[in-house]
Design a protein around this motif. Structure first.
Motif, short mmCIF file in Angstrom:
data_model
loop_
_atom_site.label_atom_id
_atom_site.label_comp_id
_atom_site.label_asym_id
_atom_site.label_seq_id
_atom_site.Cartn_x
_atom_site.Cartn_y
_atom_site.Cartn_z
N ASP A 82 0.86 -1.19 0.00
CA ASP A 82 0.00 0.00 0.00
C ASP A 82 0.89 1.24 0.00
N TRP A 83 1.18 1.74 -1.18
CA TRP A 83 2.14 2.83 -1.31
C TRP A 83 1.58 4.18 -0.86
N THR A 84 0.27 4.24 -0.60
CA THR A 84 -0.29 5.50 -0.09
C THR A 84 0.22 5.82 1.31
N LYS A 85 0.80 4.81 1.98
CA LYS A 85 1.39 5.05 3.31
C LYS A 85 2.71 5.82 3.22
N PHE A 86 3.35 5.79 2.05
CA PHE A 86 4.68 6.36 1.92
C PHE A 86 4.78 7.44 0.84
N LEU A 87 3.89 7.41 -0.12
CA LEU A 87 3.99 8.29 -1.28
C LEU A 87 2.62 8.84 -1.64
N LYS A 91 4.42 13.71 -4.96
CA LYS A 91 5.80 13.57 -4.52
C LYS A 91 6.64 12.86 -5.58
N THR A 92 7.94 13.11 -5.53
CA THR A 92 8.87 12.42 -6.41
C THR A 92 9.57 11.31 -5.64
N PHE A 93 10.09 10.32 -6.35
CA PHE A 93 10.82 9.24 -5.67
C PHE A 93 11.93 8.72 -6.57
N ALA A 94 12.83 7.95 -5.95
CA ALA A 94 13.93 7.30 -6.66
C ALA A 94 14.18 5.96 -5.98
N VAL A 95 14.80 5.04 -6.71
CA VAL A 95 15.07 3.70 -6.18
C VAL A 95 16.53 3.35 -6.40
N ASP A 96 17.22 2.98 -5.31
CA ASP A 96 18.58 2.43 -5.40
C ASP A 96 18.49 0.92 -5.20
N SER A 97 19.44 0.19 -5.76
CA SER A 97 19.39 -1.27 -5.64
C SER A 97 20.78 -1.86 -5.43
N ILE A 132 9.56 10.51 -11.12
CA ILE A 132 10.89 10.06 -10.71
C ILE A 132 11.82 11.27 -10.64
N SER A 133 12.62 11.35 -9.61
CA SER A 133 13.65 12.39 -9.50
C SER A 133 14.92 11.74 -9.00
N VAL A 134 15.92 11.66 -9.84
CA VAL A 134 17.16 11.00 -9.47
C VAL A 134 17.99 11.85 -8.53
N SER A 135 18.01 13.17 -8.76
CA SER A 135 18.93 14.04 -8.02
C SER A 135 18.41 14.43 -6.64
N ASN A 136 17.13 14.75 -6.53
CA ASN A 136 16.63 15.24 -5.23
C ASN A 136 15.20 14.78 -5.00
N PRO A 137 14.98 13.47 -4.83
CA PRO A 137 13.62 12.96 -4.67
C PRO A 137 13.05 13.26 -3.28
N ASP A 138 11.72 13.29 -3.20
CA ASP A 138 11.08 13.43 -1.89
C ASP A 138 11.21 12.15 -1.09
N ILE A 139 11.11 11.02 -1.76
CA ILE A 139 11.22 9.72 -1.11
C ILE A 139 12.28 8.90 -1.85
N ARG A 140 13.26 8.39 -1.10
CA ARG A 140 14.27 7.53 -1.71
C ARG A 140 14.10 6.13 -1.14
N TRP A 230 9.40 13.28 4.80
CA TRP A 230 8.37 12.27 5.07
C TRP A 230 7.14 12.92 5.69
N ASP A 231 5.98 12.33 5.45
CA ASP A 231 4.72 12.89 5.96
C ASP A 231 4.68 12.95 7.48
N ASP A 232 5.36 11.99 8.13
CA ASP A 232 5.31 11.94 9.60
C ASP A 232 6.49 12.66 10.25
N PHE A 233 7.20 13.51 9.50
CA PHE A 233 8.36 14.21 10.05
C PHE A 233 7.95 15.08 11.23
N ASP A 234 8.66 14.92 12.33
CA ASP A 234 8.42 15.69 13.56
C ASP A 234 9.48 16.77 13.66
#
Length: 439
Positions: A82-87, A91-97, A132-140, A230-234
């Protein structure tokens, strides 16, 4: 606050140092792997780990584990989340592997399949997709595959934590800040005496030493961490951590840097000023061959040229000079030298008391300690001197500390393997798995 599992990545050889840092930070369920340490903690611990750990490259928060033997199975498992919990679609995102498996030949292709699954998840539900944002994504995101065991994590750090933020200028082949801090911690120096780097380059050892001596967090200079998006950032909690200087301490000694290159000295001074360490660090242009016995108790920690990315006109002569200066102008003190070639170490002409295997980038190096004492070894022992502690003796006696038939000129085909690779044999376990095992 709820406790969850976290993974701190580091360089090979610094795992025990990182585990000790986590212990002092108050982390729970610490388990050492290869180039990583897993632990549990709450949101505050995750923030503190990013902000305060000197030997961590990044902090990951696992969100899913599954088994997959093909890229299509990876896609299917990721799509189920359920990606609605994280994205969200704004928002932009990127994936490292990182992949250690004969089933997957290209780690980038695995990353593409993860991206496809996430994009399709949103397209199918909202008819819109995040970008997708490789350089400065909201979620990595980070996916790790060992055989068919897959761990998908949120990257809470963003840029590698070695990018402290104080480095304004760098010499050729600068020492990684995490490696520099780890080496200093391996020496067990915490500000008890003067520290000298007679070949200081851009000043990385000097600045990391000052941070350790003053017990200042290495994250003070960072502009941003990934978890801040992140959405839950304090923000209030992180502001409290950032502004808490209650653990900082006074440093009553000196940190001294020399370099024969006036350009390196200029860069080092610029970095020292950027770090706000002018009060305890001095840097001057000088040749190591002119080094004289320091007036105060001191330790030398240095990283001479190896003859690889940086060399000198007479490499072996440089190491002979280092040995000569240590023997005649550093009596009563310890010197720690990071280098690469056995031939170079041999030219120093002194017997090391400790050898620690480390990687500097792609190079399989050693950190060696030289204890300089006047007279004979028997006299040194009779006066209460110790070459190795009991713990160091056990460490040196460990089998397979070095690779069998090890060659100093051995390289890694992919330089990023050391920094980005987690582990091939360590099985990630959830916090619940640990509790079940203890029953």
């Amino acid at each position: 606050m709820k406790e969850f599992e976290l993974i701190a990545k580091t360089f090979y050889g610094l795992e025990n140092v990182l585990a000790q840092e986590l212990t002092e930070l108050g982390a729970n369920n610490i388990e050492i792997g290869r180039r990583m340490v897993s632990f549990t903690g709450d949101k505050e611990m995750m923030y503190r780990a990013n902000f305060a750990l000197r030997t961590a490259l990044r902090i990951l928060k696992p969100i899913a584990r599954f088994k997959a033997n093909t890229s299509e199975q990876v896609y299917e498992e990721v799509y189920k989340i359920d990606w609605t919990k994280f994205l969200n679609v704004h928002k932009t995102f990127a994936v490292d592997s990182v992949v250690y498996s004969d089933n997957f030949h290209h780690s980038k292709f695995v990353a593409y399949k993860v991206k496809d699954a996430i994009v399709d998840f949103f397209n199918d539900r909202e008819n819109r997709r995040p970008n997708i944002s490789v350089s400065n994504p909201d979620i990595r995101l980070h996916i790790h595959i060992a055989d068919n065991h897959c761990t998908l994590s949120l990257d809470s750090s963003g840029d590698s934590l070695h990018r402290r933020g104080y480095r304004q200028e760098a010499v050729e082949a600068p020492l990684n800040e995490v490696l520099a801090a780890g080496i200093i911690l391996l020496t067990r120096w915490k500000g008890e005496c003067d520290l000298i780097d007679p070949m200081c380059g851009s000043g990385t050892f000097l600045i990391e030493a000052a941070l350790i001596a003053k017990n200042m967090a290495p994250g003070l200079f960072r502009k941003q961490y990934a978890f801040e998006k992140w959405d839950d950032f304090d923000a209030e909690l992180f502001d409290h951590i950032y502004n808490d200087d209650s653990q900082e301490r006074e440093f009553e000694h000196s940190i001294i840097g020399y370099d024969i290159d006036h350009k390196a000295v200029g860069k080092s001074l610029l970095n020292v000023r950027a770090a706000g360490m002018n009060d305890c660090i001095t840097v001057t242009q000088a040749d190591f061959k002119d080094f004289q016995q320091p007036a105060n108790k001191s330790i030398i920690i240095t990283n001479p040229p190896y003859g690889e990315r940086i060399t000198t006109a007479n490499l072996f002569g440089t190491y002979e000079m280092i040995g000569e200066r240590l023997k005649h102008a550093f009596v009563g003190n310890d010197a720690w030298i990071l280098s690469y070639r056995e031939e170079c170490f041999e030219k120093i002409g002194l017997k090391p008391s400790i050898k620690i295997p480390l990687f500097n980038g792609a190079l399989e190096c050693e950190l060696r300690r030289y204890q300089l004492f006047g007279g004979k070894m028997k006299t040194f022992h009779n006066a209460g001197g110790r070459v190795k502690t009991d713990a160091e003796k056990r460490q040196m006696a460990e089998k397979h500390r070095f690779k069998k038939n090890r060659e100093f000129k051995q390289r890694r085909e992919d330089m990023q393997q050391n920094e980005n690779a987690d582990i091939t044999t360590f099985q990630f376990h959830s916090f619940q798995d640990r509790k079940d095992r203890k029953k």
